[in-house]
Design an enzyme around this catalytic site. Sequence first.
Site, PDB file in Angstrom:
ATOM      1  N   ASP A 166       0.885  -1.257   0.031  1.00  0.00           N
ATOM      2  CA  ASP A 166       0.088  -0.083   0.165  1.00  0.00           C
ATOM      3  C   ASP A 166       0.865   1.415  -0.090  1.00  0.00           C
ATOM      4  OD1 ASP A 166      -2.222  -1.743   0.193  1.00  0.00           O
ATOM      5  OD2 ASP A 166      -2.056  -1.381   2.418  1.00  0.00           O
ATOM      6  N   HIS A 660      19.735  -6.082 -27.511  1.00  0.00           N
ATOM      7  CA  HIS A 660      18.817  -5.317 -27.443  1.00  0.00           C
ATOM      8  C   HIS A 660      17.628  -5.348 -26.970  1.00  0.00           C
ATOM      9  CE1 HIS A 660      21.895  -3.429 -30.306  1.00  0.00           C
ATOM     10  NE2 HIS A 660      20.997  -2.402 -30.302  1.00  0.00           N
ATOM     11  N   GLN A 662      17.054  -5.584 -23.827  1.00  0.00           N
ATOM     12  CA  GLN A 662      17.059  -4.536 -22.759  1.00  0.00           C
ATOM     13  C   GLN A 662      16.530  -3.229 -23.222  1.00  0.00           C
ATOM     14  OE1 GLN A 662      21.371  -5.406 -20.457  1.00  0.00           O
ATOM     15  NE2 GLN A 662      21.335  -6.366 -22.810  1.00  0.00           N
TER      16      GLN A 662
END
Length: 700
Positions: A166, A660, A662
């Site tokens: 929360d 790539h 990433q």
Amino acid sequence: MSAVDLEKLRMSGAGKAIAVLTSGGDAQGMNAAVRAVTRMGIYVGAKVFHINEGYEGLVEGGDCIQQASWLSVSNIIQLGGTIIGSARCKAFTTHEGRLSAAFNLVQHGITNLCVIGGDGSLTGANIFRKEWGGLLEELVKEEKITEDVAAKYSHLNIVGLVGSIDNDFCGTDMTIGTDSALHRIMEVIDAITTTAQSHQRTFVLEVMGRHCGYLALVSALASGADWLFIPECPPEDGWEDIMCTRLGESRSRGSRLNIIIIAEGAIDQNGEPITSNYVKELVVKRLGFDTRVTVLGHVQRGGTPSAFDRVLSSKMGMEAVIALMEATPRTPACVVSLSGNQSVRLPLMECVQVTKDVQKAMEEKKFEEAIQLRGRSFENNWNIYKLLAHQKPSEEKSNFSIAILNVGAPAAGMNAAVRSAVRIGISEGHKIYTVHDGFEGLAKGQINEVGWHDVAGWLGRGGSMLGTKRTIPKSCMQNIVENIRKYNIHALLVVGGFEAYEGVLQLVEAREQYEELCIIMCVIPATISNNVPGTDFSIGCDTAVNAAMESCDRIKQSASGTKRRVFIVETMGGYCGYLATVAGIAVGADAAYIYEDKFNIHDLKSNVEHLTEKMKTDIQRGLVLRNEKCHDYYTTDFLYNLYSAEGKGVFDCRTNVLGHLQQGGAPTPFDRNYGTKLGVKAVLWISEKLRESYRRGRRR
């Protein structure tokens, strides 16, 4: 913390015992915290105990309290929930229950307790600490322990880690589990958006949070929701008419969907609950829109923790052990919190009191005070959401023009920054241009004026909607100057990595030659490598770390069926080891090789020996991360050949180059939120500088 400081800590816990428990509602990242407390405790030379089932296990004792080893927390960092269990315990709220708990701790020689839970769990721990001396006196009277034992264990040290999805605990920017819960929410919203567009539907999404609207607020900010209900700021009377009018306007402009987000504790000005079904019926009755309700419920607590939560928990767990080692009988109970990017210690009960003050302010209908008590981050999020959710006519046109462009490699979150920059610029009364393909596009005149609704739906999209190139201005300076003059551009906002920094610097250096370049310029850092100065985080790095982490999790999982295997994984990042380091922490890698921390053949030999020993245990797999440019000669292929040769007969090797992937994918909630905030801040700064620098339409 430096290597020297860590070395000083080694064996500082000799003769001491630490116990860790999780209590209250579970949260993703708790296991990472348990792992960090356990391993840091062992590192400092202390005995570490796990208390199963929270305070219930503390009261019952026996097999619920078990000594932990280094290997007992292996391979848990990626697991959701808590492996040591959590339970709400009524017995601990009684004096007799706490007396049993004290006896069980003394039996194991434990005088250091780390509690991972919410404000109720931490308050209970502080009461236990205050009563400790009296409880031991009772145990002596009952002849359960001797006076010598009572004297030996006369003081109990308490440190708290806040585990709650929360994010309702005051004193910390983020609680353990919040970021992961936002990941679950955004996954649902992204999925719902596609079906809502197909059928032109309105969706009412109810998220958790009890009396705190943080999850609802940030998910609304990160998704561009049309309307938001949070308990800290009930809608004004007559909100039904305003909301329906706004939803209707959205559809009339061509939008095929509406998203309404409601916190489970949402109320109106009179304190009466606003339910998701009431909102649905209202939209159907007033507007006739096909409307559906989705209550996310406990799916928000589930799943694997995000990279942010794993790293946060690891940092906090480490700091908790250090705090326990440094505690004295006069040290008050503390809670380890996050401030900016650093772990800090704050007085536990002061934070608990402020948390209670928020609820009191809401009960007394002092809603502005409640928002302020939630903290600067919450208030900032709320103000930005109000600015961007709905177009408000600007008070006056400014006669200023701002051009926005992306430069360098794409990074997830760029589009969020551009969207917020465009919208806040329009709100300020400016003319906003977007430039396609970076500085090259600026030179070629690929410049378009944009409006508020032209950037709708950009928040959740990866890559760069404007296109981006690595071209820098010196190759096309004359054409850039001509277009700045042609379009009467007064300010440039450049979103990108090192090429953006370099490009703006070239423009500044050319001011002596070209008067047109004497304009306001601002850079928003956006690069997955996180290798630019002046910021802890750049847009896109969180998404990239999560992409690397998820890939490594799958790699580790594949190895679970194939014993005695070591994976060598190459990450991007250029000469910056941020991705390899943070992903290494998040997945529990055995080693991470980075450019900044020089290593030699002796270090490699040591790591091979470590993995050879590891193969003799139950955890018969290894994971090694390598930053792509960490060493000129110790390449990924070299490491593969070295590990294969030295580990022959003990383990075999595999390599993975993440490449790539990433850079791709939808931005994480962090990058969406961060990009949005930076876009707003940048344009507000530009607006201020424009007003300072220009008088009567002329440059000063």
